[in-house]
Design a protein around this motif. Structure first.
Motif, short mmCIF file in Angstrom:
data_model
loop_
_atom_site.label_atom_id
_atom_site.label_comp_id
_atom_site.label_asym_id
_atom_site.label_seq_id
_atom_site.Cartn_x
_atom_site.Cartn_y
_atom_site.Cartn_z
N LYS A 218 0.83 -1.21 0.00
CA LYS A 218 0.00 0.00 0.00
C LYS A 218 0.86 1.26 0.00
CE LYS A 218 -3.90 -2.25 2.34
NZ LYS A 218 -4.85 -2.19 3.48
N THR A 219 1.77 1.36 -0.98
CA THR A 219 2.58 2.57 -1.09
C THR A 219 1.77 3.65 -1.80
OG1 THR A 219 4.67 1.35 -1.08
CG2 THR A 219 4.71 3.56 -2.00
N ASP A 220 1.70 4.82 -1.18
CA ASP A 220 0.78 5.89 -1.57
C ASP A 220 1.57 7.17 -1.82
OD1 ASP A 220 -1.63 7.25 -1.99
OD2 ASP A 220 -2.48 6.73 -0.04
N TRP A 221 0.88 8.19 -2.31
CA TRP A 221 1.48 9.48 -2.68
C TRP A 221 0.82 10.60 -1.90
CZ3 TRP A 221 -1.45 6.38 -6.04
CH2 TRP A 221 -2.78 6.80 -6.23
N LYS B 18 7.03 4.51 10.84
CA LYS B 18 7.59 3.39 10.09
C LYS B 18 7.04 3.32 8.67
CE LYS B 18 5.97 0.29 12.95
NZ LYS B 18 5.62 -1.02 13.60
N GLY B 19 5.88 3.91 8.42
CA GLY B 19 5.34 3.93 7.07
C GLY B 19 5.67 5.19 6.29
N LYS B 20 6.42 6.07 6.91
CA LYS B 20 6.69 7.38 6.30
C LYS B 20 8.15 7.58 5.92
CE LYS B 20 2.63 9.55 6.56
NZ LYS B 20 2.02 10.32 5.44
N SER C 126 4.11 7.37 1.28
CA SER C 126 3.67 6.72 2.51
C SER C 126 3.25 5.29 2.25
CB SER C 126 2.46 7.47 3.10
OG SER C 126 2.71 8.86 3.21
N GLU C 127 3.69 4.37 3.12
CA GLU C 127 3.23 2.99 3.04
C GLU C 127 2.13 2.82 4.08
OE1 GLU C 127 2.42 0.03 3.91
OE2 GLU C 127 2.77 -1.06 2.05
#
Length: 283
Positions: A120-123, A171-173, A157-158
């Motif tokens: 789920k890598t996002d923008w 951890k997702g950033k 962002s994951e």
């Protein structure tokens, strides 16, 4: 001025963009666009230079992150009312703070790497604020005196790492390449109102984000004053101020980045970025 850094990763030199769109080398005047070189006095000295007297740089040179030796990379979550609405979250009573690790910083057009195990890598297109002089317990009315300039940031962002696993958002950033920064550091004299800037992001030519800084909940002077109550802000620290709606997590159904895709994003007056999305080597 539109200031920048160019050259191979880890060996960038300072430069500026002249009125004809030519990059000019500033390394005879400063050793990097970092630290004390970001003060108002230092920037005023650079503004007095005749760009035509500076060596031209080949247009094929890589652009690095527009600020060097960043000490703190501070981010504000849920800071756009329309983005909070798309995620189903309430507008926070105080700014939500998290960090991106400085190892996430990369150039505006460098590849973005999807980390191992990511689904789920996002923008997120965001307005970046770069600190030029130390700010500690600063009044909101004085906050903008501490700003060296503004830039474009992609707060990659994951979402599974960020929201579905134990711990905080960090951890997702902060994965490597999750902080493209630039292309330019634009000084405040060129931005009449940082809270009235169009901003957008596309993936493979499809526009997902099409917003404006005018839906920012907590504006830049307040954020600087607020942060300075909890930490001293140092020259070269970067604040990423939140994103408008249109992130992948907010789509119905949700959409996330895949290797082989290309992101393109920009903010009015601050330039554009473009990143190829690749898989982690060896993954």
């Amino acid at each position: 001025m539109k200031l920048l850094r160019f050259g191979p990763r880890g060996h960038e030199k300072p430069g500026l963009l002249d009125d004809q769109g030519i990059i000019r080398d500033l390394s005879a005047h400063i050793n990097d666009l970092a630290g004390d070189h970001l003060s108002r006095d230092q920037l005023a000295g650079l503004a007095e230079l005749d760009p035509a007297s500076l060596p031209a740089v080949d247009a094929s040179e890589r652009l690095g992150p527009c600020v060097g030796h960043v000490g703190k990379f501070i981010c504000i979550g849920l800071n756009y009312s329309d983005h909070a609405a798309e995620t189903g979250a309430e507008v926070p009573a105080e700014p939500v703070l998290f960090n991106k690790w400085t190892s996430a910083i990369c150039g505006p057009n460098d590849d973005v790497i999807i980390p191992r195990g990511s689904k789920k890598t996002d923008w997120e297109v965001e307005l970046g604020v770069v600190i030029g002089t130390e700010a500690r317990y600063v009044d909101e009315s004085e906050a903008m005196n501490h700003v060296a300039g503004f830039c474009v940031i992609n707060d990659v962002s994951e979402r599974e790492f960020q929201l579905e696993r134990c711990g905080n958002w960090d951890k997702g950033k902060g994965c490597d390449t999750f902080g493209p920064m630039g292309p330019w550091l634009v000084t405040p004299d060129e931005i009449s109102n940082p809270h009235e800037l169009a901003m957008w992001l596309e993936v493979d030519g499809k526009r997902y984000q099409n917003g404006s800084t005018n839906t920012m909940v907590y504006q830049v002077p307040f954020l600087i004053s607020y942060l300075s109550r909890f930490m001293s802000l140092q020259p070269g620290d970067v604040i990423s101020t939140g994103t408008p709606p249109g992130v992948g997590m907010g789509q119905k159904p949700q959409v996330y980045l895949q290797p082989g895709q290309r992101m393109r994003l920009g903010i009015e007056g601050l330039g554009e970025q473009s990143q190829n999305v690749i898989a982690e080597p060896g993954a």
